[in-house]
Design an enzyme around this catalytic site. Structure first.
Site: not given
Ligand code: G6P
Length: 589
Positions: A2, A27, A71, A95-96, A463, A467, A470, A486, A584
């Site tokens: 948000c 965001r 959001w 927000n929150g 990672e 990605k 996501e 396993h 984000k």
């Molecule tokens: C969200 C984003 C990710 C990010 C994570 C941690 O899930 O979509 O891309 O890695 O938050 O965010 P930060 O700002 O703490 O690195």
């Protein structure tokens, strides 16, 4: 997640709000709205989807307004649940999360108040309206309402009786105020409002702000006035540009070499000596982080252990915050976060501080909450990252964390390999990684995808898998190559693409066992490696990366994995910059 924008001044509020919301779009959100006060009445326009859908609101008359990108947490993403929420003469954005919203809502309903949405936020409008009715003072009413809330909030409140006033409150969710010539702006994030000639003030948890045209006053938790200094920040926060790329994600992947170059810590860095001293004393490291930052922490753990021989543990911040961790003597907590606003990472760092443990933040966004909470701060210098899925910030975090590991090694009279060659190698890697586009048909529509590796390659696989899921929305899992047999092997058949990351020569034979195991079950194997190895003809396609220091290899091997996720997302018809359901900056728990 948000976003909040507010305006009080001489200009028309609506265009300022829409511009601010557009700057916060990165965001991640699923609905948006603005409210403008004119002649004692609120005009509210809310829409599901993008900020563009609010275009008709641009011509709303009025010099005071608030806006929001939502959001969804409580209640579906739809117009009814979008902010601002109006109740009687009060209009709010939030927000929150209000954790006790159900109980508070029940209290309001007992008074006969009806709710228009399913959100937790609307209850704030009701509480403020009730208190305002009793006290006739907006600041006191917002303060009284906040005493009843549990959870996290950044709130901006207008009252239809007050033509120039916005009252803001903050608890565990960021909020800033910018002052200009005869105008004030409020926002959840600096880029929404920073501009040449404006001063930016950061509101702290528990503080209140009252804005009236060009004037702002801050108050502490007991409503005593507090004086604040503006923070230095980059006023040139124009809307980020794609610079000729189709997506921000593609642009940001192309910026990995610079991110590596700028984020490494050198001897001429201002904090070099101070960090050296901190690391001299450190005997145990906890790394706390979420998402991609957690994975950079996993890579760093290996470097701290190998080069500095310091034991390190990496924890999901969301888990760590509820643990009762044992901190060995001279522990250091390293909190890694691109945004510096992730609620779980902030809570994990707070827990460490409350236990008397030093916190070092590795953050990409200046003035973020985490930087103010930490004892020491290393800024990664990746530049602004707009795409929701983190790319260049991962490598930037690696460069900073590997530098810290090298510094810790030096503090113990040991030597870590130099990072100096990595940016150039990353450029080469970007070029060869284009080849993965041809792998796309094997991944589109797959029931499940696996990314496997050992050691640092396993961290890269994790990672790569994150990605991939996501932005492609396809199920994928990162797995240690040695663990396949396993359990996970049961899921592998001829329809399963398996990406094997193999840069760790020492373990090559072991990792190649996994190639044989999955290809014997008919899986299509794709190899990411930096040396030629005998795969027995079991690999469908591969990409050969430039060689680099084994411990640092994730900085390069993740590049083709980022590219693979990007191309498969495009082939699936997804917008890689704005994946569904994700944000984000995750400022709620
Ligand atoms: C969200 C984003 C990710 C990010 C994570 C941690 O899930 O979509 O891309 O890695 O938050 O965010 P930060 O700002 O703490 O690195």
């Amino acid at each position: 997640m948000c976003g909040i924008v507010g305006y009080s001044g001489k200009a028309d509020a609506a265009p300022v709000l829409l511009e601010g919301l557009a700057r916060l779009e990165y965001r991640g959100y699923d609905s948006a709205g603005i409210a403008v006060l004119n002649c004692g009445a609120f005009s509210v326009v809310k829409r599901k989807g993008r900020v563009d859908a609010l275009a008709e609101a641009r011509s709303l008359p009025g010099h005071l307004g608030i806006g929001h990108t939502r959001w969804a947490t409580h209640g579906a993403p739809c117009e009814r649940n979008a902010h601002p929420h109006v109740y009687r003469n009060i209009c709010i954005v939030h927000n929150g999360i209000v954790e006790n919203a159900r109980a508070l809502r029940a209290e309001c309903e007992v008074r006969g108040e009806a709710f228009a949405s399913e959100t937790d936020s609307e209850v704030i409008a009701h509480l403020v309206a009730f208190s305002y009715g009793q006290r006739g003072d907006l600041l006191a009413a917002v303060h009284a309402a906040c005493q009843k809330l549990r959870g996290s909030w950044a709130i901006a409140v207008m009252c239809s009786d007050l033509p120039a006033r916005i009252v803001c409150a903050r608890m565990r969710s960021p909020l800033i105020v910018a002052t200009g010539k005869e105008e004030c702006l409020i926002a959840s994030d600096v880029p929404a409002v920073a501009a040449p000639g404006r001063l930016v003030y950061v509101q702290e948890d528990g503080e209140y702000a009252q804005v009236d045209g060009g004037h702002v006053a801050f108050y502490d938790a007991a409503l005593r006035p507090v004086s604040k200094r503006p923070v230095a920040c980059d006023p040139h926060t124009d809307l980020p540009q794609k610079g000729g790329f189709t997506h921000f994600m593609a642009k940001e992947m192309s910026e990995v070499p610079q991110a590596l170059l700028h984020s490494a810590i050198g001897e001429d860095d201002r904090q070099y000596l101070q960090l050296f001293k901190v690391l001299c004393q450190t005997q145990y490291i906890y790394i706390v982080a979420c998402g991609t930052a957690y994975h950079s922490g996993l890579c760093a753990k290996l470097a701290f252990e190998e080069f500095a021989r310091i034991p390190a543990e990496v924890c999901f911040a969301s888990e760590f915050r509820y643990r009762t961790p044992i901190f060995p003597k001279n522990s250091l907590v390293i909190a890694v976060s691109q945004s510096g606003e992730t609620a779980d990472t902030l809570a994990a760092a707070s827990l460490a501080k409350a236990c008397g443990i030093r916190v070092l933040a590795v953050v990409n966004v200046p003035h973020a909450s985490l930087t103010r909470l930490a004892d020491h701060c290393v800024y990664t210098d990746a530049g602004r990252e707009v795409a929701v899925a983190a790319t260049k910030s991962f490598q930037a975090q690696l460069a900073s964390l590997y530098s810290l590991a090298a510094l810790a090694a030096k503090a113990r009279g040991r030597q870590a390999p130099s990072l100096a060659g990595l940016p150039a190698l990353a450029r080469e890697t970007l070029a060869v990684s284009q080849a993965v586009r041809a792998w796309t048909p094997y991944f589109v529509g797959a029931r499940s995808v696996f990314f496997v590796g050992r050691g640092a390659d396993y961290c890269a696989a994790l990672e790569g898998s994150l990605k991939f899921k996501e932005i492609t929305y396809l199920p994928s899992e990162g797995y240690p190559a040695g663990e396949l047999k396993h359990g996970t092997l049961a899921l592998v058949d001829a329809s399963t693409p398996v990406v094997v990351v193999l840069t760790c020569r020492r373990l090559a034979e072991k990792t190649l066992n996994a190639v044989h195991e999955v290809s014997a079950r008919g899986a299509n194997v794709f190899l990411v490696t930096n040396f030629s190895c005998d795969t027995g003809g079991n690999v469908r396609a591969g990409v050969l990366l430039p060689r680099c220091e084994e411990a640092y290899s994730p900085a390069l091997s993740v590049i083709p994995l980022q590219a693979l996720a990007y191309y498969v997302a495009l082939a699936c018809g997804n917008d890689p910059d704005k994946p569904r359901n994700l944000a984000k900056s995750v400022t709620v728990e």
